[in-house]
Write a protein that holds these residues in place. Sequence first.
Motif, PDB file in Angstrom:
ATOM      1  N   HIS A 195       1.012  -1.206  -0.009  1.00 57.27           N
ATOM      2  CA  HIS A 195      -0.032  -0.024   0.092  1.00 57.27           C
ATOM      3  C   HIS A 195       0.990   1.104   0.046  1.00 57.27           C
ATOM      4  O   HIS A 195       0.547   1.990   0.959  1.00 57.27           O
ATOM      5  CB  HIS A 195      -0.932   0.030   1.173  1.00 57.27           C
ATOM      6  N   ARG A 196       1.811   1.328  -0.973  1.00 59.80           N
ATOM      7  CA  ARG A 196       2.798   2.303  -1.072  1.00 59.80           C
ATOM      8  C   ARG A 196       2.024   3.732  -1.476  1.00 59.80           C
ATOM      9  O   ARG A 196       2.349   4.689  -0.894  1.00 59.80           O
ATOM     10  CB  ARG A 196       4.078   2.230  -1.957  1.00 59.80           C
ATOM     11  N   GLN A 197       0.802   3.538  -2.034  1.00 62.33           N
ATOM     12  CA  GLN A 197       0.183   4.773  -2.599  1.00 62.33           C
ATOM     13  C   GLN A 197      -0.916   4.959  -1.525  1.00 62.33           C
ATOM     14  O   GLN A 197      -1.775   5.833  -1.922  1.00 62.33           O
ATOM     15  CB  GLN A 197      -0.334   4.520  -4.025  1.00 62.33           C
ATOM     16  N   ALA A 198      -1.149   4.259  -0.597  1.00 65.06           N
ATOM     17  CA  ALA A 198      -2.388   4.472   0.392  1.00 65.06           C
ATOM     18  C   ALA A 198      -1.636   5.176   1.438  1.00 65.06           C
ATOM     19  O   ALA A 198      -0.557   5.551   1.732  1.00 65.06           O
ATOM     20  CB  ALA A 198      -2.870   3.199   0.633  1.00 65.06           C
ATOM     21  N   LEU A 199      -2.944   5.879   2.065  1.00 64.86           N
ATOM     22  CA  LEU A 199      -2.497   6.465   3.542  1.00 64.86           C
ATOM     23  C   LEU A 199      -2.293   5.341   4.569  1.00 64.86           C
ATOM     24  O   LEU A 199      -3.261   4.408   4.994  1.00 64.86           O
ATOM     25  CB  LEU A 199      -3.696   7.385   3.779  1.00 64.86           C
ATOM     26  N   ARG A 200      -1.164   5.282   5.255  1.00 60.98           N
ATOM     27  CA  ARG A 200      -1.274   4.499   6.424  1.00 60.98           C
ATOM     28  C   ARG A 200      -1.262   5.140   7.848  1.00 60.98           C
ATOM     29  O   ARG A 200      -0.534   6.332   7.923  1.00 60.98           O
ATOM     30  CB  ARG A 200       0.184   3.550   6.286  1.00 60.98           C
ATOM     31  N   LEU A 201      -1.975   4.610   8.693  1.00 59.68           N
ATOM     32  CA  LEU A 201      -2.427   5.002   9.815  1.00 59.68           C
ATOM     33  C   LEU A 201      -1.680   4.312  10.973  1.00 59.68           C
ATOM     34  O   LEU A 201      -1.942   3.209  11.028  1.00 59.68           O
ATOM     35  CB  LEU A 201      -3.884   5.165  10.252  1.00 59.68           C
ATOM     36  N   HIS A 202      -0.725   4.983  11.746  1.00 61.33           N
ATOM     37  CA  HIS A 202       0.032   4.578  12.837  1.00 61.33           C
ATOM     38  C   HIS A 202      -0.618   4.770  14.201  1.00 61.33           C
ATOM     39  O   HIS A 202      -0.775   5.999  14.391  1.00 61.33           O
ATOM     40  CB  HIS A 202       1.351   4.844  12.799  1.00 61.33           C
ATOM     41  N   PHE A 203      -1.071   3.747  14.959  1.00 55.53           N
ATOM     42  CA  PHE A 203      -1.718   3.954  16.311  1.00 55.53           C
ATOM     43  C   PHE A 203      -1.418   3.255  17.457  1.00 55.53           C
ATOM     44  O   PHE A 203      -0.869   1.941  17.124  1.00 55.53           O
ATOM     45  CB  PHE A 203      -3.055   4.131  15.896  1.00 55.53           C
ATOM     46  N   HIS A 204      -1.640   3.582  18.454  1.00 51.27           N
ATOM     47  CA  HIS A 204      -1.100   2.907  20.048  1.00 51.27           C
ATOM     48  C   HIS A 204      -1.908   3.687  20.884  1.00 51.27           C
ATOM     49  O   HIS A 204      -2.162   5.014  20.864  1.00 51.27           O
ATOM     50  CB  HIS A 204       0.118   2.738  20.162  1.00 51.27           C
ATOM     51  N   PRO A 205      -2.076   2.939  22.074  1.00 53.07           N
ATOM     52  CA  PRO A 205      -2.806   3.761  23.108  1.00 53.07           C
ATOM     53  C   PRO A 205      -1.890   4.835  23.826  1.00 53.07           C
ATOM     54  O   PRO A 205      -2.125   5.846  24.134  1.00 53.07           O
ATOM     55  CB  PRO A 205      -2.983   2.645  24.298  1.00 53.07           C
ATOM     56  N   ARG A 206      -0.523   4.531  23.545  1.00 51.22           N
ATOM     57  CA  ARG A 206       0.627   5.540  24.126  1.00 51.22           C
ATOM     58  C   ARG A 206       1.188   6.084  22.951  1.00 51.22           C
ATOM     59  O   ARG A 206       1.802   5.274  22.246  1.00 51.22           O
ATOM     60  CB  ARG A 206       1.405   4.739  25.094  1.00 51.22           C
ATOM     61  N   PRO A 207       1.217   7.220  22.816  1.00 49.37           N
ATOM     62  CA  PRO A 207       1.869   8.158  21.585  1.00 49.37           C
ATOM     63  C   PRO A 207       3.233   7.744  21.357  1.00 49.37           C
ATOM     64  O   PRO A 207       3.997   7.722  20.456  1.00 49.37           O
ATOM     65  CB  PRO A 207       1.332   9.579  21.882  1.00 49.37           C
ATOM     66  N   GLU A 208       4.020   7.446  22.697  1.00 46.74           N
ATOM     67  CA  GLU A 208       5.483   7.485  22.553  1.00 46.74           C
ATOM     68  C   GLU A 208       5.839   5.990  21.950  1.00 46.74           C
ATOM     69  O   GLU A 208       6.919   5.688  21.447  1.00 46.74           O
ATOM     70  CB  GLU A 208       6.102   7.393  23.985  1.00 46.74           C
ATOM     71  N   PHE A 209       4.648   5.120  21.794  1.00 49.62           N
ATOM     72  CA  PHE A 209       4.973   3.603  21.138  1.00 49.62           C
ATOM     73  C   PHE A 209       4.778   3.792  19.638  1.00 49.62           C
ATOM     74  O   PHE A 209       4.759   2.692  18.816  1.00 49.62           O
ATOM     75  CB  PHE A 209       4.198   2.627  21.927  1.00 49.62           C
ATOM     76  N   ILE A 210       4.361   4.954  18.919  1.00 48.46           N
ATOM     77  CA  ILE A 210       3.930   4.971  17.547  1.00 48.46           C
ATOM     78  C   ILE A 210       5.399   5.042  17.058  1.00 48.46           C
ATOM     79  O   ILE A 210       6.036   5.833  17.159  1.00 48.46           O
ATOM     80  CB  ILE A 210       3.237   6.154  17.326  1.00 48.46           C
ATOM     81  N   GLY A 211       5.607   4.284  15.953  1.00 47.65           N
ATOM     82  CA  GLY A 211       6.636   4.209  15.264  1.00 47.65           C
ATOM     83  C   GLY A 211       7.664   3.040  15.870  1.00 47.65           C
ATOM     84  O   GLY A 211       8.930   2.664  15.280  1.00 47.65           O
ATOM     85  N   THR A 212       7.212   2.217  16.442  1.00 46.36           N
ATOM     86  CA  THR A 212       7.767   0.917  17.304  1.00 46.36           C
ATOM     87  C   THR A 212       7.130  -0.483  16.640  1.00 46.36           C
ATOM     88  O   THR A 212       5.990  -0.170  15.992  1.00 46.36           O
ATOM     89  CB  THR A 212       7.805   1.114  18.720  1.00 46.36           C
TER      90      THR A 212
END
Length: 669
Positions: A195-212
Amino acid sequence: MTPLSVAASPARASLIANSHLRCEALGIDPVRGADEALAGRPELALALQRNERLCSHAAPVMEMLFEQIVDSQSMVLLTDAAGTVLHAIGDSAFLSRAARVTLQPGANWSEAAQGTNAIGTALIEEVPTLIHADEHYVRSNRFLTCSAAPILDPRGNILGVLDVSGDQRGYHQHTMALVKMSARMIENHWLADDHRQALRLHFHPRPEFIGTLVEGIVAVSPDGRILGANRGALELTGLSGAALRAHTLSTLMGVEIGALVDRFRHPLGQPLAVTLPDGRRFHLQPRFNWPVWTASSLASAATERSADATSSALPTPLDRADLDSPVADLPSRPAPRTAPSQAPGLQALHSGDPQIATVVDKIRRVMDRDIPILLLGETGTGKEVFARAIHQDSRRARQPFVAVNCASIPETLIEAELFGYEEGAFTGARRRGAVGKIVQAHGGTLFLDEIGDMPLSLQAHLLRVLQERQVMPLGGSRSIPVDVSVVCATHRNLREMIQAQTFREDLYYRLNGLALKLPPLRERSDLPTLVERLLGQLAPENTPRLSGPVRRLFQHCSWPGNVRQLHNVLRTACVMAGPGQEVLPEHLPDDFVEEARQAMQAAGQRLIAAEEPQIASSGITPPSVPLHALAHQTIRQAVAQCDGNISLAARRLGVSRNTVYRALRNTSD
């Protein structure tokens, strides 16, 4: 680090006990094993070719994982979904020991081949699996401790298994955690690539864990549909992949995609707090991989997607995003136009029309028997809807559905679009080449719409691909094996094209395993049912209803655009009438009303002209009434004189039975 003992939890003990029972049922000898032969070089090369994309994503992750366990008498392995080892790296001394039990590339480590082991048991149970020492069913494998995690694609299908195997005396508790995180890393790479051309949503209950690696990721289409998700998203939301894909961004997280785009136009936007329907709260951060949409383009995309979901067969545009994909992307890549999980099957196409029922019955008889299906019929009769239903009810339903409209792609591009191309194959080719639609459909269904519009020069190439089940990309030097079920469609008369030498006769007989003609809407008896279904789809909560005059216009319209035209007319009517209101003629497009009324009058004139001899001879004298009413009265009198025998009345009047049925339905209004 000091080796640790391995304690079996009740759940793991049950998993191992069940595996041993399966091995006993298979008759595997605990002493000798199953005597599985090591795959030869050609077989291994074929497996590597089919799983080239998986290997390309996994190789750097395996190298990183091995750095964490180096000098521990261990090895890292990657297998395909059947348990065949594709790649292995490890300590040289341990690789030699492992080779004695064929734990090496080319060997199959399914349960049926090696008894209870982490790879094979993980494939069956579809969960991360640890098998330690004597827990192995085959005795020669008991010097091992193996930690394996299945690798899933964004739709939940198993792509393969990542495994760390080592000397059981050197087991460390952290190994399984490393394997699971590494498998997630591969899955996340796969999702991003899909899904390189799609919107990817990254989420987690704790914002500091977004990107892990513990974050959830969902891919979203321009109209807000959930296209795919990683394993973290499934765990955090508590939903299955199918349930998640049934949602839109709005229904899942309560936010419209236009508002989201506007909020995160600035790259430093802070995560957005969202709440799921069950009350779970998350912090959300999008990743945009295309130019930011404007509000108008978002609305346009949503309208087009809605029309495509309910209309019969809209033309398939050339997906330029696919031309960015490397030829190394292998057949397991899901297609851009994969049918959504809620796509209807054949049963949903039953609507009371006997012609449609006959078509569905014939399809069911040949389904999953490798018989190509050719759908014939006018434009807009629903050929793509039938093709998707065939795929949905087949054994290939979890694999890609790839639709190619041969009439909508420029002749200069269709060869590259179908067969793919290597870097530098022609002027203007993408830097990394591109995968063709046929390869993208590997394992699934290839729908070739408007096959009659395929250039004659490419028909021989397509015939060769279908016969040999191999694709040679433009500019390529090696063929790619493919396994596809083929469904074709056309509104043209292919037999006449064969006579005119514009369509190959050999290709026609290769595609024509079962030819089925879809009736035009004017010849179907299920118009009221179709109207109800489409209205329910267009306005599910406050469905409008048709007034008597509108129903009569619908019954007498010739519907040159068939189901597609019906959908468009109803969509306009829903908007003009308003939720739950009665649809009046003034709510319909002016050109449609004029066309329907002219058709009604012309039909009456033709009917009267055709009936005059029969009416005169039968003694039926119609009263002086408006022309269309006169035609209906004449038909009713003929039916009465034939004691209700519709077929006999139709033969006497020289009209079709559907014309008689429409006249009788109009009377009941």
